[in-house]
Design a protein around this motif. Sequence first.
Motif: not given
Length: 352
Positions: A41-53
């Motif tokens: 999971e990464v945080e970008h612009n204050g939002q946590w989300g996942t990474v496509c494989d």
Amino acid sequence: MAPLFNLMLAILSIFVGSCFSESPTKVQLVGGAHRCEGRVEVEHNGQWGTVCDDGWDRRDVAVVCRELNCGAVIQTPRGASYQPPASEQRVLIQGVDCNGTEDTLAQCELNYDVFDCSHEEDAGAQCENPDSDLLFIPEDVRLVDGPGHCQGRVEVLHQSQWSTVCKAGWNLQVSKVVCRQLGCGRALLTYGSCNKNTQGKGPIWMGKMSCSGQEANLRSCLLSRLENNCTHGEDTWMECEDPFELKLVGGDTPCSGRLEVLHKGSWGSVCDDNWGEKEDQVVCKQLGCGKSLHPSPKTRKIYGPGAGRIWLDDVNCSGKEQSLEFCRHRLWGYHDCTHKEDVEVICTDFDV
């Protein structure tokens, strides 16, 4: 050729700007057996989300392991093999391209233009775990030496061994998760076991949990090392409300009637101050009935007033709770009502 070359550079810069824009400020691994394994999971612009494989490989995992101080790569598992992400989380990065020598994922090429990826394609990572045996994601949790399973000293399980928990790494948000995991009600108190009768023996777990309070269990929380020399005088003691038992009284079926709750071995009613359709929905859901019919005030009070204690008042639910115990309410037994204000609930019949 020069004008055409400049035009191509301009187009390329626009593409790069849209596809490889701001980098994430943080990265974490979630849902694994320890902090160095799990779904990326990464945080970008204050939002946590996942990474496509898409294109995800050992070079990318090596950078994640290095950034998290987790040693060498073990493997590149599928992120979908771990606990699924929160429903509101999005896939934030379509592609990652690292050469494997970067210090952080932010230094790799990151494509934020997500167009064809679901959480079934989330990237995962498994690295070495440099932490000691006392820093682990708990396999289970329990409250012991209290009056019931919802109150007591906190102990966590790892490899068939129970350990006490240092109070310095605990807070109310973590207690909320434990109460939910144990099937208890709201978290009430968290404090150290100053009384020798409540202190544990054996190993003391030196982990610090970071929870939002909404997680289903401790495995969904973040873990870090607790830099503290704790003794058993600082063992964590916590209390949850006992689990709610509900029933509807006086109706033709168990799905309609006056609402009563069980507390301290006695059944009592609930005051209708601020009670509405959302609260009805939670009761119907908890009882395994169908949808709430939420009768109008004119059709209410057809089951007669209750007797004895009025246990709850000013109950406030969002409607999404699985049980009334997770709704806000006054302290047990505190109210300004009479039995003429007892709550009545009408649901459709049992779900099938």
